[in-house]
Each structure stands twice: as C-alpha cells, then as structure tokens.
Write a protein that holds these residues in place. Structure first.
Motif, PDB file in Angstrom:
ATOM      1  N   LYS A   1       4.906  11.718 -18.071  1.00 60.46           N
ATOM      2  CA  LYS A   1       6.123  11.467 -17.306  1.00 60.46           C
ATOM      3  C   LYS A   1       6.834  10.236 -17.851  1.00 60.46           C
ATOM      4  CE  LYS A   1       4.761  13.524 -12.873  1.00 60.46           C
ATOM      5  NZ  LYS A   1       4.592  13.283 -11.417  1.00 60.46           N
ATOM      6  N   TYR A   2       8.119  10.130 -17.478  1.00 60.96           N
ATOM      7  CA  TYR A   2       8.914   8.959 -17.833  1.00 60.96           C
ATOM      8  C   TYR A   2       8.861   7.956 -16.677  1.00 60.96           C
ATOM      9  CZ  TYR A   2      10.967  11.764 -21.597  1.00 60.96           C
ATOM     10  OH  TYR A   2      11.162  12.537 -22.713  1.00 60.96           O
ATOM     11  N   PHE A   3       8.749   6.660 -17.032  1.00 58.24           N
ATOM     12  CA  PHE A   3       8.681   5.623 -16.011  1.00 58.24           C
ATOM     13  C   PHE A   3       9.608   4.462 -16.351  1.00 58.24           C
ATOM     14  CE2 PHE A   3       4.658   7.801 -15.502  1.00 58.24           C
ATOM     15  CZ  PHE A   3       4.516   7.863 -14.126  1.00 58.24           C
ATOM     16  N   SER A   4      10.179   3.893 -15.298  1.00 56.88           N
ATOM     17  CA  SER A   4      10.814   2.587 -15.402  1.00 56.88           C
ATOM     18  C   SER A   4       9.745   1.580 -14.994  1.00 56.88           C
ATOM     19  CB  SER A   4      12.021   2.501 -14.465  1.00 56.88           C
ATOM     20  OG  SER A   4      12.521   1.181 -14.440  1.00 56.88           O
ATOM     21  N   ILE A   5       9.430   0.644 -15.886  1.00 52.41           N
ATOM     22  CA  ILE A   5       8.300  -0.262 -15.672  1.00 52.41           C
ATOM     23  C   ILE A   5       8.819  -1.696 -15.607  1.00 52.41           C
ATOM     24  CG2 ILE A   5       6.095  -1.078 -16.582  1.00 52.41           C
ATOM     25  CD1 ILE A   5       5.890   1.603 -18.090  1.00 52.41           C
TER      26      ILE A   5
ATOM     27  N   ARG B   1      -7.497  -7.351 -16.731  1.00 55.13           N
ATOM     28  CA  ARG B   1      -8.446  -6.782 -15.778  1.00 55.13           C
ATOM     29  C   ARG B   1      -7.720  -6.345 -14.505  1.00 55.13           C
ATOM     30  NH1 ARG B   1     -11.463 -10.959 -15.320  1.00 55.13           N
ATOM     31  NH2 ARG B   1     -10.477 -11.778 -13.433  1.00 55.13           N
ATOM     32  N   PHE B   2      -8.085  -5.151 -14.032  1.00 49.90           N
ATOM     33  CA  PHE B   2      -7.545  -4.653 -12.765  1.00 49.90           C
ATOM     34  C   PHE B   2      -8.050  -5.510 -11.609  1.00 49.90           C
ATOM     35  CE2 PHE B   2      -6.953  -0.671 -15.122  1.00 49.90           C
ATOM     36  CZ  PHE B   2      -5.759  -0.199 -14.599  1.00 49.90           C
ATOM     37  N   GLU B   3      -7.130  -5.960 -10.764  1.00 50.51           N
ATOM     38  CA  GLU B   3      -7.507  -6.632  -9.527  1.00 50.51           C
ATOM     39  C   GLU B   3      -7.305  -5.716  -8.323  1.00 50.51           C
ATOM     40  OE1 GLU B   3      -9.087  -9.305  -9.591  1.00 50.51           O
ATOM     41  OE2 GLU B   3      -8.696  -9.931 -11.652  1.00 50.51           O
ATOM     42  N   ASP B   4      -6.246  -4.909  -8.386  1.00 47.65           N
ATOM     43  CA  ASP B   4      -5.993  -3.981  -7.282  1.00 47.65           C
ATOM     44  C   ASP B   4      -4.907  -2.993  -7.703  1.00 47.65           C
ATOM     45  OD1 ASP B   4      -6.315  -2.828  -4.821  1.00 47.65           O
ATOM     46  OD2 ASP B   4      -5.126  -4.299  -3.719  1.00 47.65           O
ATOM     47  N   VAL B   5      -4.887  -1.834  -7.053  1.00 51.40           N
ATOM     48  CA  VAL B   5      -3.812  -0.853  -7.236  1.00 51.40           C
ATOM     49  C   VAL B   5      -3.479  -0.275  -5.866  1.00 51.40           C
ATOM     50  CG1 VAL B   5      -4.491  -0.261  -9.594  1.00 51.40           C
ATOM     51  CG2 VAL B   5      -5.396   1.078  -7.685  1.00 51.40           C
ATOM     52  N   ASN B   6      -2.244   0.201  -5.705  1.00 55.36           N
ATOM     53  CA  ASN B   6      -1.868   0.795  -4.418  1.00 55.36           C
ATOM     54  C   ASN B   6      -2.024   2.315  -4.452  1.00 55.36           C
ATOM     55  OD1 ASN B   6       0.340   1.576  -5.918  1.00 55.36           O
ATOM     56  ND2 ASN B   6       1.871   0.897  -4.439  1.00 55.36           N
ATOM     57  N   LEU B   7      -1.707   2.937  -3.315  1.00 55.86           N
ATOM     58  CA  LEU B   7      -1.917   4.383  -3.190  1.00 55.86           C
ATOM     59  C   LEU B   7      -1.077   5.177  -4.180  1.00 55.86           C
ATOM     60  CD1 LEU B   7      -2.016   4.783   0.707  1.00 55.86           C
ATOM     61  CD2 LEU B   7      -3.943   4.860  -0.888  1.00 55.86           C
ATOM     62  N   ARG B   8       0.172   4.740  -4.380  1.00 52.78           N
ATOM     63  CA  ARG B   8       1.050   5.482  -5.285  1.00 52.78           C
ATOM     64  C   ARG B   8       0.530   5.434  -6.717  1.00 52.78           C
ATOM     65  NH1 ARG B   8       3.426   9.747  -6.619  1.00 52.78           N
ATOM     66  NH2 ARG B   8       5.379   9.545  -7.779  1.00 52.78           N
TER      67      ARG B   8
ATOM     68  N   GLU C   1      -1.465 -17.447 -11.073  1.00 56.32           N
ATOM     69  CA  GLU C   1      -1.343 -18.299 -12.252  1.00 56.32           C
ATOM     70  C   GLU C   1      -1.579 -17.544 -13.555  1.00 56.32           C
ATOM     71  OE1 GLU C   1      -0.347 -21.469 -12.687  1.00 56.32           O
ATOM     72  OE2 GLU C   1       0.246 -21.335 -10.586  1.00 56.32           O
ATOM     73  N   THR C   2      -2.546 -16.649 -13.554  1.00 57.81           N
ATOM     74  CA  THR C   2      -2.922 -15.982 -14.809  1.00 57.81           C
ATOM     75  C   THR C   2      -2.799 -14.466 -14.714  1.00 57.81           C
ATOM     76  OG1 THR C   2      -5.250 -15.910 -14.128  1.00 57.81           O
ATOM     77  CG2 THR C   2      -4.526 -17.834 -15.398  1.00 57.81           C
ATOM     78  N   GLY C   3      -2.028 -14.006 -13.751  1.00 51.86           N
ATOM     79  CA  GLY C   3      -1.934 -12.564 -13.572  1.00 51.86           C
ATOM     80  C   GLY C   3      -0.507 -12.056 -13.599  1.00 51.86           C
ATOM     81  N   PHE C   4      -0.383 -10.751 -13.488  1.00 50.20           N
ATOM     82  CA  PHE C   4       0.937 -10.127 -13.440  1.00 50.20           C
ATOM     83  C   PHE C   4       0.834  -8.818 -12.664  1.00 50.20           C
ATOM     84  CE2 PHE C   4      -1.177  -8.733 -17.303  1.00 50.20           C
ATOM     85  CZ  PHE C   4      -0.980  -7.365 -17.318  1.00 50.20           C
ATOM     86  N   ALA C   5       1.964  -8.424 -12.108  1.00 44.33           N
ATOM     87  CA  ALA C   5       2.062  -7.151 -11.389  1.00 44.33           C
ATOM     88  C   ALA C   5       2.880  -6.185 -12.232  1.00 44.33           C
ATOM     89  CB  ALA C   5       2.718  -7.355 -10.029  1.00 44.33           C
ATOM     90  N   MET C   6       2.369  -4.980 -12.388  1.00 40.73           N
ATOM     91  CA  MET C   6       3.076  -3.945 -13.138  1.00 40.73           C
ATOM     92  C   MET C   6       3.479  -2.847 -12.154  1.00 40.73           C
ATOM     93  SD  MET C   6       1.873  -2.029 -16.665  1.00 40.73           S
ATOM     94  CE  MET C   6       1.894  -3.538 -17.623  1.00 40.73           C
ATOM     95  N   ILE C   7       4.789  -2.587 -12.087  1.00 37.99           N
ATOM     96  CA  ILE C   7       5.329  -1.627 -11.119  1.00 37.99           C
ATOM     97  C   ILE C   7       5.889  -0.424 -11.879  1.00 37.99           C
ATOM     98  CG2 ILE C   7       6.983  -1.273  -9.249  1.00 37.99           C
ATOM     99  CD1 ILE C   7       6.877  -4.271  -8.723  1.00 37.99           C
ATOM    100  N   PHE C   8       5.455   0.766 -11.480  1.00 38.46           N
ATOM    101  CA  PHE C   8       5.833   2.007 -12.155  1.00 38.46           C
ATOM    102  C   PHE C   8       6.719   2.846 -11.234  1.00 38.46           C
ATOM    103  CE2 PHE C   8       1.852   0.553 -13.834  1.00 38.46           C
ATOM    104  CZ  PHE C   8       1.895   0.818 -15.195  1.00 38.46           C
TER     105      PHE C   8
ATOM    106  N   THR D   1       0.823  -1.218   0.000  1.00 33.44           N
ATOM    107  CA  THR D   1       0.000   0.000   0.000  1.00 33.44           C
ATOM    108  C   THR D   1       0.851   1.259   0.000  1.00 33.44           C
ATOM    109  OG1 THR D   1      -1.749  -1.169   1.190  1.00 33.44           O
ATOM    110  CG2 THR D   1      -1.826   1.238   1.230  1.00 33.44           C
ATOM    111  N   HIS D   2       1.975   1.223   0.729  1.00 33.28           N
ATOM    112  CA  HIS D   2       2.764   2.437   0.927  1.00 33.28           C
ATOM    113  C   HIS D   2       4.065   2.446   0.124  1.00 33.28           C
ATOM    114  CE1 HIS D   2       0.128   2.202   4.501  1.00 33.28           C
ATOM    115  NE2 HIS D   2       0.119   3.519   4.406  1.00 33.28           N
ATOM    116  N   MET D   3       4.184   1.597  -0.870  1.00 30.57           N
ATOM    117  CA  MET D   3       5.387   1.597  -1.711  1.00 30.57           C
ATOM    118  C   MET D   3       5.571   2.943  -2.399  1.00 30.57           C
ATOM    119  SD  MET D   3       5.377  -2.142  -3.555  1.00 30.57           S
ATOM    120  CE  MET D   3       6.707  -1.684  -4.679  1.00 30.57           C
ATOM    121  N   ALA D   4       6.845   3.293  -2.630  1.00 31.80           N
ATOM    122  CA  ALA D   4       7.139   4.538  -3.349  1.00 31.80           C
ATOM    123  C   ALA D   4       6.813   4.406  -4.829  1.00 31.80           C
ATOM    124  CB  ALA D   4       8.610   4.910  -3.172  1.00 31.80           C
ATOM    125  N   GLU D   5       6.700   3.153  -5.305  1.00 31.55           N
ATOM    126  CA  GLU D   5       6.354   2.908  -6.705  1.00 31.55           C
ATOM    127  C   GLU D   5       4.862   2.612  -6.830  1.00 31.55           C
ATOM    128  OE1 GLU D   5      10.482   2.087  -5.823  1.00 31.55           O
ATOM    129  OE2 GLU D   5       8.672   1.102  -5.085  1.00 31.55           O
ATOM    130  N   GLY D   6       4.323   2.952  -7.985  1.00 32.91           N
ATOM    131  CA  GLY D   6       2.933   2.604  -8.256  1.00 32.91           C
ATOM    132  C   GLY D   6       2.827   1.143  -8.675  1.00 32.91           C
TER     133      GLY D   6
END
Length: 479
Positions: free
Chosen positions: A225-229, A167-174, A236-243, A144-149
């Motif tokens: 903005k520019y992002f490192s992704i 499909r979106f399952e969840d996103v954090n505050l960032r 099993e069928t999902g992935f996490a995308m970190i910005f 929830t409190h990560m500096a990255e999105g």
C-alpha cells in the motif's frame, strides 16, 4: 474554585473554630461531623475535596476512619490532626495513604493558618494529579484509536554513537491492523529483527538529533500500500512514526491522470477541429485537426487572443458572441468564420461546453467546430441555380404568351388566303399551340418541384442579391 472540606472532631468547639476560620478566608466550604460514623454517612451523600479529622475520637479513631476509607477504595485527601507523642501512629497512617498531618499544640491562629495552607497544597496536588491522569487517559485513548497507524521507537546507537537500529516501544491498534503485528509481538524488539532491515535510518536519526519532524510518501511492499509517513521526535532518544494509508487517493490520482491522458489523446487525435480558450478569451489549446484546418501550429496560437483567427472586418462582433461563453452560455451550431493562415476564410459551425472547477467557477470553454465551407458553397450554388430556374420559368411564361399572340394574328390572316393555303397554315398554327400547351404543363410541374424543394430542403432566395436569410447570431448561443 472553592474547596469543599469535611471536618471531623468529637469536640464541638474545635469544629466551630475550624469551620469559622476556614470559611472566613473565602476559599473553603466546610461541613462538620462529630464522629467517624457520622462522617461516613455524610460521604455517602456528598462529595468533598478533602477530610480534616482529629486523631483521638471515641469508637473509631481518625486512623481507623482513614483505613476504612482506603479499604472501601476511597482515596480522598485526608489530613490528620494529632497531639505530640503520636509520631509512630502518624508514620503508620502515612503508609495507609495519609495526605498530611498537623498538631493541635501551639498558637491556634498559626495552626489554622497552617491548616489552610496545607489544605490548599494537598487539594491542588490532587487536582493536578487527576488532571494529568485525565489528560493521559485522553491521550492514551486517542493514541490507541487513531485512524493512523502509530509506532513509538527508541533510536539504538553503537559504541561509537552511530545510529544502527531502532527498538519498538509501543504501537497502536491501527498499526497492528496495517502491518499485522501485535504490540506484544514487537514491543522491546529491534525493527531489524522484525522485518530484516532498518528502513529510513538516517532520516529517523536526523529527527532525533534535530528535533525537527519530516514527512514523505512511500509505497511499502508489505502490506502493498501507499502511505503518507510523518516522523516526529519523541522523548530524548526516540521518535514517533505515523502511517496514513493513502492508497485510495494515489490510485484515484493515477486513474484521474490516466483518464486525463486518454481525454487529451482523444482531443489531440480527433478528426474534428477543437479549440479551448480561457474566460478572458485567450487560446489555451488546439488539436491537430484545428492545426490542419488553419495552417497554424499550436505554439503559434497558445496564449494569444481568439481574435487572431477571426476575420479582420468582423472581429469584434464575432468576439462578442464568443465572449458570451464566459457568462456561462454555450454555442449551439453557431456559424463563426475562421481566418486561416493563408488569409482565406473557412466557415465553421461551433458547439461548445464550459469547463468548471470544483467550486463551480468557470475555468475555460472547449469548442468543437465542423467545417461547413463547402456546404455553404453548395447551398450558394443551389440557390443560384434555383434563382436562374425561376427566372427562366418566368421568362418562359412571358414567351408563351408572346408566341400565342402572333399565332392569333397568323390565324386571322389565313382567312384571307386561298383554299389550298388556309388548311396548311391553320394546321401548323394548331401544332405550335399544342407545343405551347405542353410547355405550360411543364412550367406548372416545375413550379411544383420548386415549391417542394423550398419546403423540404430549404432551397430558395430571399432577394435579388442571392443571399440566404439566416437566424440571429444570438439565437445560436444558449444559456
């Protein structure tokens, strides 16, 4: 780790046996209470890992005791010891959060062994659940409190198994801060419904299939903005995308690149010769003014030792002066001659600065040279003229004395002439003497002028060779 047990029974003998048997195993620390009321008091004073209670007790039964605890919000593991024929009550107790039960009937040794096993089993499960819950809470807090999105997605496939969306399952505050979408706005919705298209579909589907993360950098129009992704497999069928927002870094790199290009152009087009060499003394760069001065193209010099442009008869001495820059020293108006492509020698005054890396280690030296060849020639010509002037003045002084001596003889001889010739001879002698006095006066003025020039313009000779006296080469190299 020892397990703390609270045994509750209205029969003292059962309490004694329970405490003795359990503590004999070396795994338990046992306290006892003769009633549920006493046990409730003990629980206010001490924390236990588990309670073992008799079912049938006066005033408050074991089941009543369990219900009071659960009503208070206390979910401590609870084992009930009962007699046969009380199965319906046990089922009711299980619904109230009972962790397990045992019967008193049968072999006591067997019953206590089963009790020991059951206590270990229940407490281990409880500790595992608490550890898992604590880990989950830590993960949730960090997530929830990560500096990255961070956004969690499930890959959506069509009827043929081809990836078509996620499909979106969840996103954090960032993530909410970066993209201005709250979790409630996107959770359960496809990304194509949110932004109108599916970005990086093939790349993300390959992560799900191969279970191998990928990394890339990208400029996103929204939020500009520019992002490192990074994209990593999730379930099993999902992935996490970190910005990670790298806009500041990218802009700093662009500014650094622009500054570097500007400085490079400044060096290249500067009207003064500039040369750069590394700490081994190998040439790494020269500018156009240096090329024009020496006649060498930059490609002719890059990678070669700086010795190649020094006079052949004094190469090592001059290189030893230049090499002092590798020790952190720098040149200050140091005169070092340069051998140009035609073989002629040009004299330059060099000023240098050391280039260091982020750790403060020397990387290279950049030097700016001023061609003073013509200036040195003029100084030589001036010195020659002054030397000649001094010699002429000295000869003039001798000549004056040489003239006066014959005049004295002529004047003495005139005494023997007739009265008509004597006045004319003496008149001419005195006229010549006046001219000599004027020459003496001009000689004195010339001496004053020479002293003025020597004092204020440093024009002068040190010897018959006509060479200037110069300071030591090392005096022109500073630390």
């Amino acid at each position: 780790m020892m397990i703390s047990v609270l045994c509750v029974d209205d029969e003292p003998n059962m309490l004694y046996l329970s405490k003795t048997f359990l503590e004999k195993t070396g795994e338990f620390v046992v306290d006892t209470a003769s009633s549920a009321q006493e046990a409730l008091t003990r629980l206010q004073q001490t924390e236990y890992d588990i309670i073992v209670s008799d079912y049938i007790m006066p005033v408050l039964s074991g089941l009543d005791f369990l219900r009071i605890l659960r009503k208070q919000g206390n979910h401590i593991p609870f084992i009930l010891v009962s007699c046969r024929g009380q199965e319906m009550e046990i089922v009711e107790a299980i619904n109230d959060g009972l962790s397990g039960y045992l019967t008193k009937e049968g072999d006591p040794a067997y019953n206590f062994a089963m009790l020991s096993h059951r206590i270990n089993q229940v407490v281990s499960l409880k500790r595992s659940e608490e550890g898992w819950k604590e880990s989950e809470e830590r993960f949730r807090f960090l997530y929830t409190h990560m500096a990255e999105g961070v956004a969690l997605f499930t890959l959506i496939r069509d009827e043929n198994g081809n990836p078509v969306d996620f499909r979106f399952e969840d996103v954090n505050l960032r993530y909410e801060e970066i993209f201005n979408y709250t979790a409630d706005m996107v959770r359960g919705r496809c990304i194509s419904d949110i932004i109108g298209y599916v970005p990086c579909l093939l790349a993300c589907s390959s992560v799900v299939e191969s279970k191998t993360p990928i990394f890339f950098e990208k400029f996103l129009k929204r939020p500009s903005k520019y992002f490192s992704i990074s994209v990593s497999p999730w379930l099993e069928t999902g992935f996490a995308m970190i910005f990670s927002d790298i806009t500041r870094r990218v802009k700093a790199e662009e500014q650094l690149r622009e500054t570097s290009e500007y400085l490079q152009k400044l060096i290249t087009h500067a009207g003064t010769p500039i040369i750069v060499w590394d700490k081994e003394g190998n040439i790494t760069q020269v500018n156009r003014a240096f090329e024009d001065l020496t006649g060498y193209a930059q490609d002719d010099l890059i990678g070669r030792t700086i010795r190649c442009i020094l006079p052949e008869d004094d190469t090592e001495r001059l290189f030893s002066i230049i090499h002092l820059t590798s020790l952190g020293m720098h040149l200050e108006s140091t005169e070092i001659p340069v051998r140009i492509k035609t073989g002629d020698i040009r004299i330059l005054k060099w000023n240098s600065a050391n280039i260091k890396d982020n750790q403060g280690s020397l990387r290279a030296t950049i030097a700016l040279g001023v061609d003073v060849t013509r200036e040195k020639e003029l100084e030589e010509e001036n010195a020659t003229a002054v030397f000649q002037l001094k010699r002429n003045l000295a000869e003039l002084a001798i000549l004056n004395d040489g003239i006066r001596n014959p005049l004295a003889v002529i004047l003495a001889c005139a005494e023997f002439q007739d009265e008509t010739s004597y006045p004319r001879i003496t008149h001419q002698v005195w006229e010549i003497d006046k001219m000599i006095d004027q020459l003496d006066s001009r000689w004195i003025e010339s001496e004053k002028i020479l002293k003025f020039l020597e004092k204020h313009y440093r024009i002068g000779y040190t010897g018959k060779s006509g060479k200037y006296s110069e300071s030591s080469d090392l005096d022109q190299v500073s630390g």
